[in-house]
Design an enzyme around this catalytic site. Sequence first.
Site, mmCIF file in Angstrom:
data_model
loop_
_atom_site.group_PDB
_atom_site.id
_atom_site.type_symbol
_atom_site.label_atom_id
_atom_site.label_comp_id
_atom_site.label_asym_id
_atom_site.label_seq_id
_atom_site.Cartn_x
_atom_site.Cartn_y
_atom_site.Cartn_z
ATOM 1 N N ARG A 127 0.848 -1.209 0.000
ATOM 2 C CA ARG A 127 0.000 0.000 0.000
ATOM 3 C C ARG A 127 0.877 1.251 0.000
ATOM 4 O O ARG A 127 1.785 1.366 0.819
ATOM 5 C CB ARG A 127 -0.889 -0.012 1.242
ATOM 6 C CG ARG A 127 -1.894 1.108 1.286
ATOM 7 C CD ARG A 127 -2.710 1.058 2.557
ATOM 8 N NE ARG A 127 -3.635 -0.054 2.592
ATOM 9 C CZ ARG A 127 -4.261 -0.463 3.703
ATOM 10 N NH1 ARG A 127 -4.028 0.148 4.858
ATOM 11 N NH2 ARG A 127 -5.093 -1.473 3.667
ATOM 12 N N ARG B 111 -1.958 7.013 9.481
ATOM 13 C CA ARG B 111 -2.090 6.473 8.121
ATOM 14 C C ARG B 111 -2.219 7.607 7.107
ATOM 15 O O ARG B 111 -2.161 8.777 7.446
ATOM 16 C CB ARG B 111 -3.340 5.574 8.059
ATOM 17 C CG ARG B 111 -3.316 4.385 9.036
ATOM 18 C CD ARG B 111 -2.372 3.331 8.549
ATOM 19 N NE ARG B 111 -2.431 2.104 9.343
ATOM 20 C CZ ARG B 111 -3.197 1.064 9.067
ATOM 21 N NH1 ARG B 111 -4.046 1.083 8.062
ATOM 22 N NH2 ARG B 111 -3.126 -0.020 9.814
ATOM 23 N N LYS C 184 -3.803 1.632 14.668
ATOM 24 C CA LYS C 184 -3.827 2.542 13.529
ATOM 25 C C LYS C 184 -4.480 3.876 13.924
ATOM 26 O O LYS C 184 -5.309 3.913 14.850
ATOM 27 C CB LYS C 184 -4.586 1.921 12.373
ATOM 28 C CG LYS C 184 -6.011 1.528 12.722
ATOM 29 C CD LYS C 184 -6.815 0.994 11.554
ATOM 30 C CE LYS C 184 -6.282 -0.262 10.963
ATOM 31 N NZ LYS C 184 -7.237 -0.947 10.057
ATOM 32 N N LYS D 219 -6.165 7.500 12.106
ATOM 33 C CA LYS D 219 -6.541 8.096 10.816
ATOM 34 C C LYS D 219 -6.958 9.559 10.952
ATOM 35 O O LYS D 219 -7.709 9.904 11.862
ATOM 36 C CB LYS D 219 -7.674 7.282 10.207
ATOM 37 C CG LYS D 219 -7.243 5.834 9.950
ATOM 38 C CD LYS D 219 -8.306 5.004 9.307
ATOM 39 C CE LYS D 219 -7.741 3.638 8.924
ATOM 40 N NZ LYS D 219 -8.756 2.761 8.339
ATOM 41 N N CYS E 6 -15.052 -3.214 -0.559
ATOM 42 C CA CYS E 6 -13.661 -3.462 -0.170
ATOM 43 C C CYS E 6 -13.147 -4.646 -1.003
ATOM 44 O O CYS E 6 -13.942 -5.350 -1.630
ATOM 45 C CB CYS E 6 -13.589 -3.769 1.318
ATOM 46 S SG CYS E 6 -14.339 -5.346 1.721
ATOM 47 N N CYS F 214 -7.924 -10.645 0.938
ATOM 48 C CA CYS F 214 -7.966 -10.198 2.333
ATOM 49 C C CYS F 214 -8.088 -11.369 3.302
ATOM 50 O O CYS F 214 -9.010 -12.187 3.197
ATOM 51 C CB CYS F 214 -9.134 -9.236 2.537
ATOM 52 S SG CYS F 214 -9.210 -8.652 4.224
ATOM 53 N N CYS G 55 -16.408 -8.000 5.768
ATOM 54 C CA CYS G 55 -16.428 -8.279 7.210
ATOM 55 C C CYS G 55 -16.704 -6.963 7.935
ATOM 56 O O CYS G 55 -16.676 -5.898 7.320
ATOM 57 C CB CYS G 55 -15.083 -8.877 7.650
ATOM 58 S SG CYS G 55 -13.765 -7.663 7.802
ATOM 59 N N CYS H 147 -14.088 -1.624 5.715
ATOM 60 C CA CYS H 147 -13.092 -0.866 4.949
ATOM 61 C C CYS H 147 -13.707 0.004 3.860
ATOM 62 O O CYS H 147 -13.077 0.946 3.403
ATOM 63 C CB CYS H 147 -12.067 -1.831 4.357
ATOM 64 S SG CYS H 147 -11.164 -2.705 5.633
HETATM 65 FE FE1 SRM Z 1 -9.142 -1.620 6.013
HETATM 66 C C1 SRM Z 1 -7.727 -4.158 7.672
HETATM 67 C C2 SRM Z 1 -8.275 -2.990 3.125
HETATM 68 C C3 SRM Z 1 -9.802 1.308 4.541
HETATM 69 C C4 SRM Z 1 -10.947 -0.622 8.758
HETATM 70 N N1 SRM Z 1 -8.122 -3.261 5.516
HETATM 71 C C5 SRM Z 1 -7.590 -4.206 6.361
HETATM 72 C C6 SRM Z 1 -6.747 -5.239 5.593
HETATM 73 C C7 SRM Z 1 -5.356 -4.730 5.576
HETATM 74 C C8 SRM Z 1 -6.835 -6.686 6.134
HETATM 75 C C9 SRM Z 1 -5.796 -7.137 7.119
HETATM 76 O O1 SRM Z 1 -5.582 -6.475 8.149
HETATM 77 O O2 SRM Z 1 -5.213 -8.187 6.879
HETATM 78 C C10 SRM Z 1 -7.447 -5.144 4.238
HETATM 79 C C11 SRM Z 1 -6.599 -5.546 3.039
HETATM 80 C C12 SRM Z 1 -7.465 -6.103 1.947
HETATM 81 C C13 SRM Z 1 -6.756 -6.287 0.664
HETATM 82 O O3 SRM Z 1 -6.655 -7.452 0.206
HETATM 83 O O4 SRM Z 1 -6.321 -5.311 0.071
HETATM 84 C C14 SRM Z 1 -7.965 -3.719 4.283
HETATM 85 N N2 SRM Z 1 -8.928 -0.937 4.211
HETATM 86 C C15 SRM Z 1 -8.648 -1.684 3.113
HETATM 87 C C16 SRM Z 1 -8.829 -0.882 1.832
HETATM 88 C C17 SRM Z 1 -7.855 -1.257 0.736
HETATM 89 C C18 SRM Z 1 -10.288 -1.043 1.373
HETATM 90 C C19 SRM Z 1 -10.656 -0.436 0.053
HETATM 91 O O5 SRM Z 1 -11.671 -0.888 -0.463
HETATM 92 O O6 SRM Z 1 -10.022 0.464 -0.448
HETATM 93 C C20 SRM Z 1 -8.662 0.533 2.411
HETATM 94 C C21 SRM Z 1 -7.235 1.009 2.435
HETATM 95 C C22 SRM Z 1 -7.141 2.411 2.932
HETATM 96 C C23 SRM Z 1 -5.785 3.037 2.819
HETATM 97 O O7 SRM Z 1 -5.387 3.340 1.698
HETATM 98 O O8 SRM Z 1 -5.162 3.279 3.844
HETATM 99 C C24 SRM Z 1 -9.155 0.326 3.833
HETATM 100 N N3 SRM Z 1 -10.128 0.063 6.594
HETATM 101 C C25 SRM Z 1 -10.393 1.114 5.788
HETATM 102 C C26 SRM Z 1 -11.388 1.959 6.368
HETATM 103 C C27 SRM Z 1 -11.991 3.209 5.727
HETATM 104 C C28 SRM Z 1 -11.190 4.459 6.002
HETATM 105 O O9 SRM Z 1 -10.163 4.430 6.680
HETATM 106 O O10 SRM Z 1 -11.617 5.504 5.532
HETATM 107 C C29 SRM Z 1 -11.732 1.386 7.580
HETATM 108 C C30 SRM Z 1 -12.829 1.877 8.539
HETATM 109 C C31 SRM Z 1 -12.439 3.068 9.313
HETATM 110 C C32 SRM Z 1 -11.694 2.700 10.555
HETATM 111 O O11 SRM Z 1 -10.473 2.529 10.475
HETATM 112 O O12 SRM Z 1 -12.321 2.522 11.591
HETATM 113 C C33 SRM Z 1 -10.916 0.198 7.726
HETATM 114 N N4 SRM Z 1 -9.259 -2.286 7.969
HETATM 115 C C34 SRM Z 1 -10.096 -1.777 8.912
HETATM 116 C C35 SRM Z 1 -9.985 -2.580 10.104
HETATM 117 C C36 SRM Z 1 -10.764 -2.373 11.422
HETATM 118 C C37 SRM Z 1 -10.061 -1.432 12.326
HETATM 119 C C38 SRM Z 1 -10.704 -1.379 13.702
HETATM 120 O O13 SRM Z 1 -10.702 -0.335 14.302
HETATM 121 O O14 SRM Z 1 -11.175 -2.398 14.177
HETATM 122 C C39 SRM Z 1 -9.064 -3.609 9.800
HETATM 123 C C40 SRM Z 1 -8.608 -4.750 10.731
HETATM 124 C C41 SRM Z 1 -7.617 -4.308 11.749
HETATM 125 O O15 SRM Z 1 -7.101 -3.196 11.740
HETATM 126 O O16 SRM Z 1 -7.367 -5.129 12.618
HETATM 127 C C42 SRM Z 1 -8.638 -3.391 8.454
#
Ligand code: SRM
Length: 554
Positions: A76, A145, A210, A212, A426, A432, A467, A471
């Site tokens: 990323r 991030r 993390k 944000k 997502c 994922c 899930c 995301c």
């Molecule tokens: Fe996310 C984890 C993809 C935005 C909440 N996210 C993941 C992982 C890395 C899975 C992992 O930990 O093994 C996913 C990778 C999937 C893949 O195959 O690419 C993943 N998240 C994404 C992306 C690519 C989704 C998309 O459709 O674009 C986004 C990348 C953003 C970036 O460029 O930085 C992405 N993730 C988000 C958002 C939306 C936002 O930030 O605006 C959220 C919800 C907001 C938030 O953070 O609360 C989000 N991702 C999570 C979480 C839950 C965090 C929590 O507080 O519980 C995880 C799991 C974790 O962190 O344990 C996670």
Amino acid sequence: MPNEPNEKLTKEEVAKAQSNYLRGTIKEELKENSSHFNETNIKLLKFHGVYQQDDRDTRQERIANKLEKEYSFMIRTKLPSGQLTGKQYLQLNEVCNEYANKTLRITTRQTIQFHGIIKGDLHESLNEINKNLITTYGACGDVVRNVTACPVCDIDLDYSIDLTKIAKEISDHLLPNTRSYYEVWVDEEKIDLGNNDEEPLYGKTYLPRKFKIGISLPHDNCIDVFTQDVGIIATEGGFNLLIGGGLGHTHNKPETYPRLASELCFTTQEKLLSILENIVKIQKDYGIRTNRKHARLKYLIDDKGVDWFKNELEKRLGYKLESFKKLNDFKTTDHLGWHKQKNGLWYIGLFIENGRILDDSKKQIKTGLKEIIEEFNPDIRLTAHQNIVLVNIKEEDKNKINEKLETYKIFKEETVSSLRRNSMACPALPTCGLALAEAERYLPNVIDELESLGFKDEVLTLRISGCPNSCSRTPVSELGIIGTSTNKYNVYVGGDFQGTRLNKIYKENVSSQDLVGEIAKLFNAYRENKKTDEGFGNFCTRVSIEKLRLLINH
Ligand code: SRM
């Protein structure tokens, strides 16, 4: 003392503490002839912008055949407010051809991801990305991030403040300081500072989780400001700050929940960076490190209260904070289509379904974009709705670009329905590791079916996540679909188009066979009972979930 001394720290905390500022043994393991990394390095790699994944489509079969999982890596990038030059885009396109699965994926935080890179190509890929002055450092991991901001507010005629510059300043200010990233990926000599100066802001164990930050305007909440750990809203004379947003949760664990950020204070631009730095430090000092599911800032805010947080912040800053300024209603926009810029040039926002840039049998988005960017050299902006914007285009080139968009079937406002245009998924399966159900591979079919049932003109935010980590920011959508297990989804309704309200559960564990039918019933109830100009989410909220169920099952 936030974390009880006797409570056990998480494995992540131990890994960070023992990592010598994120070095671990990544460099050594990279040289080994294996397909994957050890558990500790997997955790550390995230700070470097790298996730170890395995192909979920082949996982079960390989396990049954006692074969090793099919490991690959997701990388990323970090692009504050989604900015890159045309040249940089073309070079990322090369990296994806050379080392990844030949697709680029625009994320919901305005960055680009690569999928499917094998371990042996990791160093080359990251080295190449860095050579083009793009970093992946801190794109993931327990740090600040990618900082999001409206990607066109510096050029669009309707905007008077350049948030993109501020996003970059914030990102630079809060970037980790350790040289370990450069030692591993850019082949810098090891620098032994031997003391805490290596990471003055974050310290040895970085943040508990993390973190944000996103900046918006009341008339353009395209980055979903209420979902950020710190949401910044540009307003007259300065910025309103919100804290404690976050969407991730776990099914059937009510102690985890999505939360909209709370009003904190108002500040002028001069004080913004130091306030943010101190907010980050409070989370570093007080955030929970014994339970990853309770470690985000939102839980600290709920455990201790906004007033406690504000007092602590004022203590550290040495002055009283100004009160949050009252705001008018929020609006949001997706920046698609042609728009005139302040400098007389033009930009065009192009819809990219679920952010996936690829060529397939129906359209050649990847080839077409490459050709347009090579020929017209626009700057690039990525939106938090997973779309791409081409910037600084001359009036006389508009028609030529339109022709190419037509040739490669990239985007035409008339041909992408409102239903599709406002949707997001997502990645979920097969990359994922956390996905419980399909999302990106499934949503286009759901929309095809809904379109064929006559719902193509519905204007609402429809988001699906594999899930409850959410995301695609599902909990603030008007119609949210979250995977619960293979082919099963919870359906949520009642967010608003502007992203200022959380939705609520409508129906649990709907099978993928029944999903379109359930959505169709909701849309029909909406059509029959809505008030003039009432959005879908507002309708569901006015009617209430209970009455909505009665209306549908009458
Ligand atoms: Fe996310 C984890 C993809 C935005 C909440 N996210 C993941 C992982 C890395 C899975 C992992 O930990 O093994 C996913 C990778 C999937 C893949 O195959 O690419 C993943 N998240 C994404 C992306 C690519 C989704 C998309 O459709 O674009 C986004 C990348 C953003 C970036 O460029 O930085 C992405 N993730 C988000 C958002 C939306 C936002 O930030 O605006 C959220 C919800 C907001 C938030 O953070 O609360 C989000 N991702 C999570 C979480 C839950 C965090 C929590 O507080 O519980 C995880 C799991 C974790 O962190 O344990 C996670």
